[in-house]
Write a protein that holds these residues in place. Structure first.
Motif, short mmCIF file in Angstrom:
data_model
loop_
_atom_site.label_atom_id
_atom_site.label_comp_id
_atom_site.label_asym_id
_atom_site.label_seq_id
_atom_site.Cartn_x
_atom_site.Cartn_y
_atom_site.Cartn_z
N ILE A 108 -47.35 -2.84 56.67
CA ILE A 108 -47.78 -3.92 55.78
C ILE A 108 -48.51 -3.36 54.57
CG2 ILE A 108 -49.36 -5.88 55.58
CD1 ILE A 108 -48.63 -6.54 58.52
N LEU A 109 -49.46 -2.47 54.82
CA LEU A 109 -50.23 -1.90 53.71
C LEU A 109 -49.35 -1.07 52.79
CD1 LEU A 109 -53.67 -0.86 55.22
CD2 LEU A 109 -52.92 -3.05 54.30
N LYS A 110 -48.41 -0.35 53.36
CA LYS A 110 -47.51 0.48 52.56
C LYS A 110 -46.66 -0.40 51.63
CE LYS A 110 -44.24 4.33 52.97
NZ LYS A 110 -43.15 3.78 52.15
N VAL A 111 -46.13 -1.51 52.17
CA VAL A 111 -45.32 -2.43 51.36
C VAL A 111 -46.14 -2.97 50.19
CG1 VAL A 111 -44.25 -4.71 51.38
CG2 VAL A 111 -43.72 -3.09 53.18
N CYS A 112 -47.39 -3.30 50.46
CA CYS A 112 -48.26 -3.84 49.40
C CYS A 112 -48.62 -2.77 48.37
CB CYS A 112 -49.53 -4.41 50.01
SG CYS A 112 -49.28 -5.85 51.06
N GLY B 243 -41.34 -8.71 57.57
CA GLY B 243 -40.57 -9.78 56.95
C GLY B 243 -41.48 -10.80 56.27
N GLN B 244 -42.60 -11.14 56.93
CA GLN B 244 -43.56 -12.08 56.33
C GLN B 244 -44.13 -11.53 55.03
OE1 GLN B 244 -46.53 -13.97 58.83
NE2 GLN B 244 -45.38 -13.43 60.68
N MET B 245 -44.50 -10.25 55.06
CA MET B 245 -45.11 -9.67 53.87
C MET B 245 -44.12 -9.58 52.72
SD MET B 245 -48.25 -8.70 53.34
CE MET B 245 -48.38 -9.28 51.64
N GLU B 246 -42.90 -9.20 53.04
CA GLU B 246 -41.87 -9.11 52.00
C GLU B 246 -41.55 -10.49 51.43
OE1 GLU B 246 -38.75 -7.08 54.07
OE2 GLU B 246 -39.46 -5.09 53.43
N ALA B 247 -41.56 -11.53 52.29
CA ALA B 247 -41.33 -12.89 51.82
C ALA B 247 -42.45 -13.35 50.89
CB ALA B 247 -41.21 -13.85 53.01
N ALA B 248 -43.69 -12.98 51.23
CA ALA B 248 -44.82 -13.35 50.38
C ALA B 248 -44.72 -12.70 49.01
CB ALA B 248 -46.12 -12.95 51.07
N LEU B 249 -44.38 -11.42 48.98
CA LEU B 249 -44.27 -10.72 47.71
C LEU B 249 -43.10 -11.26 46.88
CD1 LEU B 249 -44.97 -7.10 48.98
CD2 LEU B 249 -46.51 -8.55 47.65
N ALA B 250 -42.00 -11.58 47.55
CA ALA B 250 -40.85 -12.12 46.84
C ALA B 250 -41.17 -13.48 46.22
CB ALA B 250 -39.66 -12.24 47.79
N ALA B 251 -41.99 -14.27 46.92
CA ALA B 251 -42.34 -15.60 46.41
C ALA B 251 -43.21 -15.51 45.16
CB ALA B 251 -43.07 -16.39 47.49
N HIS B 252 -43.83 -14.35 44.95
CA HIS B 252 -44.71 -14.16 43.79
C HIS B 252 -44.19 -13.04 42.89
CE1 HIS B 252 -47.90 -16.95 45.09
NE2 HIS B 252 -47.53 -16.60 46.32
N GLU B 253 -42.90 -12.90 42.84
CA GLU B 253 -42.30 -11.81 42.07
C GLU B 253 -42.76 -11.82 40.61
OE1 GLU B 253 -40.33 -8.36 41.80
OE2 GLU B 253 -40.27 -9.56 43.63
N THR B 254 -42.86 -13.01 40.02
CA THR B 254 -43.26 -13.08 38.62
C THR B 254 -44.73 -12.74 38.42
OG1 THR B 254 -43.70 -15.46 38.83
CG2 THR B 254 -41.50 -14.80 38.09
N ASP B 255 -45.54 -12.89 39.47
CA ASP B 255 -46.96 -12.56 39.38
C ASP B 255 -47.24 -11.07 39.58
OD1 ASP B 255 -48.05 -15.23 39.08
OD2 ASP B 255 -47.54 -15.56 41.18
N LEU B 256 -46.31 -10.35 40.22
CA LEU B 256 -46.60 -8.99 40.69
C LEU B 256 -47.10 -8.03 39.61
CD1 LEU B 256 -43.81 -8.37 43.36
CD2 LEU B 256 -46.25 -8.73 43.73
N PRO B 257 -46.60 -8.09 38.38
CA PRO B 257 -47.13 -7.17 37.38
C PRO B 257 -48.63 -7.33 37.11
CG PRO B 257 -45.04 -8.08 36.64
CD PRO B 257 -45.45 -8.86 37.85
N GLU B 258 -49.18 -8.50 37.47
CA GLU B 258 -50.61 -8.75 37.23
C GLU B 258 -51.44 -8.74 38.52
OE1 GLU B 258 -51.13 -12.35 35.10
OE2 GLU B 258 -49.83 -11.76 33.43
#
Length: 332
Positions: free
Chosen positions: A117-121, A76-91
């Motif tokens: 965690i690693l798989k999600v990333c 949940g923590q990792m998914e929250a972190a990625l969601a918070a940076h959704e606009t950054d993810l392509p870079e």
């Protein structure tokens, strides 16, 4: 200093990370962005032992103070972190996963949580490098093989180890790291067998030293690390960590008494120049969410020029970008 995105300042819980930050970075020779995620975790087992761990560590307040975090909460923590940076993810080409301790210690992060965690990333298409941290004693094939298998082949894995100082009297006497150079070398050999890369943190002036002594030790650390890595066939880089003063640590007490002063930015620049000739170097710029009491600095006229030069060097790895002429302060 770049401010972290603190996702949950009022009610931390265990399903959202302590903080995140996305910054420009050069990843495997390609410009992009680097996402740093500080997971809310139990904290370093070595730090929580009777009598404490590393002398100057200031990460404990970022943890749950030993309270267990479940696999579901970590995901949940990792998914929250990625969601918070959704606009950054392509870079975002690199994700650094910090748990204020040892990612490879089962007592801190369960094995199934590590792989998840690693798989999600790694599922993010742009990602090319994942970085985790651990003390040498937790680096073993039984823990690393499943992690290597959990991510696609074009995503590199890098284990970061805080060697901090080369000289035993500094590393063990002043810093109380609790492991030997032989322990470090064994861990690097394991990384070579598994095909995982190495990041080593080398601290600049981790305790009261002259500039000459501090520079000599960090250069020796660099020479040693690259030599050990080459013998084990491991891809390595140095994380040059200019020491800053974290409140509520012994170093803070020494700083307040006048017994310690952080390295100058001029010394940081010189150390980066010396290390750059050995291999890849990333200069840390105290991005952790630690509200430091004192950081490396210089006169006001030179400070921002030096910081920008260090940031640019991190992006280019071109030592000429560190060319900064001193003002009337004469780099003192």
């Amino acid at each position: 200093m770049t401010n972290l995105m603190v996702l949950n300042p009022a009610t931390p819980g265990k399903r959202r990370p302590t903080a995140t930050i996305a910054v420009p970075a050069r990843v495997r020779g390609v410009p992009g962005r680097r996402l740093m995620v500080i997971l809310r975790a139990p904290g370093c087992t070595y730090d929580r032992q009777p009598g404490g761990g590393c002398t100057y560590c200031g990460f404990r307040h970022l943890t749950t103070n030993g309270v267990r975090v479940t696999t579901e909460e970590y995901i949940g923590q990792m998914e929250a972190a990625l969601a918070a940076h959704e606009t950054d993810l392509p870079e975002i080409r690199e994700i650094d996963i910090y748990n204020s301790g040892n990612f490879l210690n089962d007592a801190e992060v369960p094995p199934d949580a590590r792989a998840a965690i690693l798989k999600v990333c790694a599922e993010r298409e742009a990602v090319r490098l994942l970085v985790i941290e651990s003390r040498p004693e937790f680096v073993c094939r039984e823990k690393l093989d499943p992690l290597r298998a959990s991510v696609r082949k074009n995503v590199g894995l890098e284990v970061a180890i805080g060697l901090d100082a080369y000289d035993d009297s500094i590393r063990e006497g002043s810093l109380r790291k609790g492991f030997s150079l032989a322990d470090f070398e064994r861990a690097v050999e394991v990384l070579g067998c598994v095909g995982i890369d190495l990041l080593v943190y080398a601290m600049l002036k981790p305790c009261e030293l002259s500039d000459v002594e501090a520079l000599r030790d960090v250069v020796k650390a660099g020479e040693y690390v690259y030599g050990v890595a080459a013998r084990s066939g491991v891809r390595a880089r140095i994380g040059l960590e200019p020491t800053f003063v974290v409140p509520a640590t012994r170093l803070a007490v020494e700083y307040a008494s006048g017994a310690y002063r952080p390295p100058s930015l001029w010394l940081v620049k010189e150390a980066a120049e010396r290390l750059a000739g050995m291999g890849p170097v990333t200069v840390g710029l105290w991005d952790e969410d630690l509200n430091p009491a004192a950081v490396p600095s210089s006169c006001d006229a030179c400070r921002m020029r030096l910081i920008e030069a260090l940031r640019t060097f991190n992006l280019t790895q071109d030592v000429s970008d560190l060319t900064v002429a001193p003002c009337e302060c004469n780099a003192s």
